[in-house]
Scaffold this active site. Structure first.
Site: not given
Lengths: 421, 651
Positions: B252, B336, B378
């Protein structure tokens, strides 16, 4: 909630209403939703309550007495029939059990006579089953019910809401490396405003430093380490926000020397330029420009992303995008207004700042945000004090924002472009 | 049920005797009509109490209860249940979290079995004094138990040869405290690995450490990532042919994922394979032979992204690695794609959310398959893969089996990367299936999150049908034991948020229980028959690992503090123990110096679902912990933080 479930459990055992006394003393106060903090209780306390006199009262004596009355009293037999009363009737009378003595003997003469032939308790299972049932009930469920109202309010909040110790400092939560907002040297406009508020309230300003990213509010404000955050979006739900003190907007920034102008996401010139946006990495959500460009099909080839987090070891990571604009890596940067207002004049290359348009993109993507200060949700006193200061010193706060070149769209200004410094 | 029937018939016999007696009493002419407590309520009460006593005492109401009870059909094939890659003979040790390179998490110790496990009792306990989520697996080598704590990642050695396992030594790596602000999902560590007299593990601030297993002296310590770029490390290394394989976390944060190999003797970096970018960075060369057409081409790690976006592509490697010595290939998954919103990164976004097979000597890729191309949910692809030889289509195939985050159990040929089957093991709305002819994942367009719209009931939710929590396999029952989630999520982009002073509208994601209302399951899955054998429903996601033993007992832990032993064949709960805190760790079993078999598990709730406890989040904010708090708001009612090791044995 758990208390009422417990009451239902006891009552549903259907062995008598006396079992309501199974609850620990004082439990009903909590069931009523009394918000006072209960005296701290340990599992040992609960155990002591369960095992002690409560269990005797809440127990066999009254229940069996009732059953005996129904079962063993008043039964008529035909003359001469030997009554094997058995069972419950052989159980010693409740009174004798409870008090360890006395011989109240119920039943008719023939029953008493037959009972005399039995000096031991019947092994008839029902009373034992009741024993087990009662024991189970009085032990409670596998886990002791702990009513802990403090769960709803973290301990720090309780401390903060406690009858006021007068504030000795204005404790501010801030990012140590985030100009123009704040930094550890106190050079940001949020530092200046915090100092102003401290002056007005007659308090020194103390800082708790933490990078303003995921977990910031939880680990600073809500942990009770500090009491005030100087800049939050006004609809930010994790805090109690004050009234907003400025409204700013995302802006287009581009080099003056390039000779083009852009003022809207719908300007066709955007499709030909290399555009830089900030990236947040919040589960597919990003700064609004990233979404607005995507919905207009401006993706891929010309869009570059710059992480807001950047390289935190270097000063002011969010400003890297403007340095990239200066170096010519991109042609247009779309950033949050105050960032541009502060760093653009400090770039070597002359740049233009223009607020984006539209201000809110459909279906719901705002580029304009009101900014307030934030306190803990249970600290309305500080909120009121700060709002007072904001009102009294409005002109000074506006002057600070002007000094930092914050583009504002809440004042009656002809343009929000940067004032000359 | 048979036992219940026996109880009831015994009851009926008892009641008949009672009734006959009271019938005489009540129906004599002189008995009073107001004999109000008639026999019926007595017998009902009696029946209830007896039945309650007869019932499986491990039944805990709705949870811990089984669906589809027992009875595997008799074996029809003469199939020798082996895994060709169980290279570690049963020596009573536990030298890597997955037990062996095939990642079976199966122990050949059989002293504890279905008949005697109910006598299992606590032998000793120990606390590491740390209250973050305890996701790791302890190791046992010789007479020593090793444990790496959550941050600050201290390594402990306990002496099993002395009563009560006293502490032998502690190794405390110097760590950067600022790493805590960067880690996304609790400051966990998933375990160490032992090889050649050394213990190897990672620290949150990106150091790989080698420590002498006998003395606790540091052999080498190398920093392989930078917290200022958002990188952290939580995974357990795997040591293969003298190389320590490690991967990073931080998708992220715009981190570019990689798998790095360090020389076990010296700590020098031997190779690094990125998960995005040009083929030279991804170590894709002439040996690369992906099975499916969509994975063939040059520089797909660049071309399947908008220009430059691969540089912040994610694909981090924070999960499990397996190794096949016969084929000489390591297998691992990638995370991801991030941090772009999906509309800004059109394309398949290779090589994220997929599985690589690589040569461990030089890192060169052999094949790749993408579980979730252009992932929008995700769905990190980093789960464990178990290497098995299974009878499929009349032959014995060398496969890997993966219970994947996107909800399918994949069986793949591990030599070529062909998908042999992909079957849902949870309720799925986020995709329509996997086309086995083309190997294509078919997303459901109706459940793709879109800015400004509300999309409900995306199943599985972001933590997936199963997150990192590892599966075990028993070659005796030939079942996989999958600890997993039953969660769906709703997505709205309406919440105002800000990072570093910059406001934006964040995704408002809330999770909730999937169909059935229970949030977790423990499933026994038959990879050959491609369906579940039995399932156990649990209140919370089963975030612990699984352990299978030759005694046909399977162990796992729950977030509401149960450590359970179940019959490997039937799923019947044979024994359980209530720990002090919820369990998110990996159970192990070992033979102690005294020759007895021990089972060990750490409690200490935490990790992503446990953040509402271990991270002190407020249960009132359902969107915290990326929406997990909505589904876990009642966790604090069941458990506090903890961090204690429990070691069990037979008396």
């Amino acid at each position: 909630m758990r208390t009422s479930a417990k009451v239902r459990e006891c009552e549903s055992a259907r062995v008598g209403t006396r079992l309501r006394t199974c609850l620990p003393a004082g439990a009903n106060e909590f069931a009523a939703g009394n918000a006072q903090s209960p005296p701290s209780r340990t599992v040992a306390d609960d155990a002591a309550r369960w095992i002690s006199p409560r269990i005797v009262r809440c127990s066999l004596a009254s229940v069996i007495a009732r059953l005996r009355t129904r079962r063993c009293g008043g039964r008529r037999t035909r003359p001469g029939r030997r009554v094997r009363a058995g069972g419950l009737c052989d159980f010693p009378a409740a009174n004798s059990f409870a008090h360890g003595g006395g011989r109240h003997v119920a039943g008719s003469e023939s029953q008493r006579a037959s009972r005399g032939r039995r000096s031991r308790y019947s092994l008839f299972p029902i009373p034992y089953s009741l024993l087990f049932a009662l024991a189970a009930c009085s032990e409670g469920r596998a886990e002791p019910v702990v009513i802990d109202n403090t769960r709803a309010q973290p301990a720090a909040q309780l401390a903060a809401a406690a009858p006021a110790q007068p504030r000795t400092a204005l404790r501010v939560c801030a990012d140590p490396n985030n100009l123009p907002f704040s930094n550890q040297a106190g050079e940001g406009f949020e530092n200046r405003i915090a100092r102003l508020i401290g002056e007005e309230m007659g308090l020194p300003v103390e800082y708790t430093w933490h990078a303003q990213r995921r977990g910031f509010i939880r680990e600073t404000l809500r942990a009770g380490a500090c009491d005030l955050v100087v800049g939050v979006p006004s609809s930010f739900e994790l805090v109690l926000p004050t009234r907003p003190y400025y409204r700013s907007t995302y802006v287009f920034v581009y080099r003056k020397s390039d000779g083009f102008r852009v003022a809207s996401f719908d300007d066709p010139v955007l499709k030909e330029k290399r555009i830089g946006v900030h990236l947040v990495g919040d589960d597919g959500a990003n700064t609004p420009p990233a979404h607005a460009l995507a919905t207009r099909g401006i993706i891929g080839a010309n869009v570059r992303g710059y992480m807001l987090y950047g390289d935190y070891a270097r000063p002011n990571p969010p400003a890297d995008i403007l340095a990239a604009l200066g170096r010519g890596e991109i042609d247009v940067a779309i950033v949050w207004g105050p960032l541009a207002g502060y760093f653009v004049p400090r770039q070597k290359v002359a740049m233009e700042i223009v607020p984006v348009s539209p201000q809110i993109d459909v279906p719901f993507l705002p580029f304009v945000y009101d900014i307030s200060m934030g306190v803990r949700r249970d600290d309305p006193g500080l909120k009121a004090d700060v709002e007072q200061v904001m009102m009294r010193r409005r002109a000074d706060i506006d002057a600070i924002l002007r000094e930092y070149g914050v583009p504002r769209v809440d004042r009656r200004r002809a343009s929000a472009s940067q004032e000359p410094r | 049920m048979r036992k219940v029937r026996e109880c009831v018939s015994a009851l009926v016999r008892q009641c008949a005797r009672f009734h006959s007696r009271t019938y005489a009493l009540t129906h004599s002419r002189t008995s009073v009509a107001r004999y109000s407590l008639s026999p019926i309520p007595y017998s009902l009460l009696f029946a209830l109490l007896l039945t309650a006593g007869c019932m499986d005492r491990a039944m805990t109401g709705e949870y811990g209860s089984r669906d589809a009870p027992p009875r595997l059909p008799a074996l029809t094939q003469n199939f020798a249940p082996t895994t060709s890659n169980v290279t570690v003979p049963e020596d009573g040790q536990w030298t890597m979290p997955a037990r062996d390179y095939a990642s079976t998490r199966f122990s050949g110790l059989g002293e504890i079995n279905t008949r005697n496990v109910r006598n299992l009792r606590l032998a000793w306990t120990w606390s590491d004094g740390n209250f973050y989520g305890h996701e790791g697996a302890p190791l046992v080598v010789g007479g020593t138990l090793y444990w790496v704590s959550p941050f600050p990642n201290q390594l402990y050695a306990l002496d099993l040869t002395r009563p009560g396992a006293p502490l032998k030594w502690t190794y405390k790596p110097p760590v950067q405290m600022a790493a805590q602000g960067v880690a996304c999902c609790d400051k966990v560590n998933r375990g160490a690995a032992y090889a050649d007299g050394r213990i190897f593990f990672n620290t949150l601030d990106n150091q790989v450490v080698a420590v002498d297993a006998a003395t606790g002296a540091e052999a080498w310590r190398v920093r392989v990532g930078d917290i200022n770029r958002g990188e952290t490390m939580t995974m357990a290394p795997l040591v293969v042919k003298g190389k320590v394989l490690v991967g990073n976390s931080g998708g992220e944060m715009g981190v570019r994922g990689w798998l790095t190999a360090l020389d076990a003797g010296t700590g020098t970096i031997a190779w690094r394979a990125y998960s995005t970018g040009p083929d030279a960075d991804v170590l894709i060369g002439p040996d690369f032979k992906p099975f499916y057409a969509q994975d063939r081409g040059t520089d797909l790690g660049v071309k399947s992204w908008p220009p430059g976006a691969w540089q912040q592509g994610g694909g981090t490697v924070w999960g499990w690695i397996s190794y096949d010595p016969a084929l000489d290939l390591v297998y691992y998954g990638t995370g991801n794609p991030g941090p772009w919103n999906p509309e800004q990164r059109p394309g398949d976004n290779k090589w994220t959310a997929g599985i690589f097979a690589r040569d461990p000597d030089d890192g060169q890729a052999r094949w790749f398959y993408q579980w979730s191309p252009h992932d929008v949910h995700d769905y990190d692809g980093i789960n464990e893969q178990i290497l098995l030889d299974l009878p499929i289509g009349g032959q014995t195939r060398r496969v890997l089996v993966r219970a994947e985050r996107n909800g399918y159990v994949y069986v793949m040929d591990r030599a070529t990367g062909q998908v042999l089957s992909a079957d849902p093991f949870v309720h799925i709305t986020s995709s329509l299936g996997v086309d086995l002819k083309t190997g294509t994942y078919l997303p459901n367009p109706n459940t793709s999150p879109r800015t400004g719209t509300v999309v409900r009931d995306i199943c599985p939710a972001a933590p997936g049908a199963k997150d990192w929590q590892p599966t075990a396999f028993s070659p005796r029952t030939r079942l996989m034991y999958i600890p997993h989630n039953n969660l769906c999520m709703d997505y709205e982009a309406v919440e105002a948020n800000y990072i570093a002073g910059t406001p934006y509208v964040g995704a408002n994601v809330t999770m909730h229980a999937g169909p059935g209302g229970h949030r977790g399951e423990f499933t026994a899955w038959d990879p050959v028959r491609r369906k579940p054998a039995w399932k156990i429903r649990e209140l919370f996601p089963v975030w612990s690992g699984a352990l299978a033993t030759a005694g046909d007992v399977v162990f796992y832990g729950t977030m509401d503090r149960w450590f359970r032993a179940v019959d490997a064949t039937t799923g019947r709960i044979l024994w359980q123990f209530r720990t002090a805190s919820g369990i998110v760790g990996q159970p192990i079993t070992f033979r102690g110096p005294d020759g007895k078999q021990y089972v060990a598990i750490f409690d200490g709730v935490g990790g992503w679902p446990g953040a509402v406890v271990s991270g002190d989040l407020s249960p009132e904010d359902p969107t915290s912990a990326l929406g997990f708090t909505a589904a876990m708001a009642d966790l604090p009612d069941h458990t506090e933080k903890g961090g204690t090791l429990y070691v069990f044995a037979l008396p």
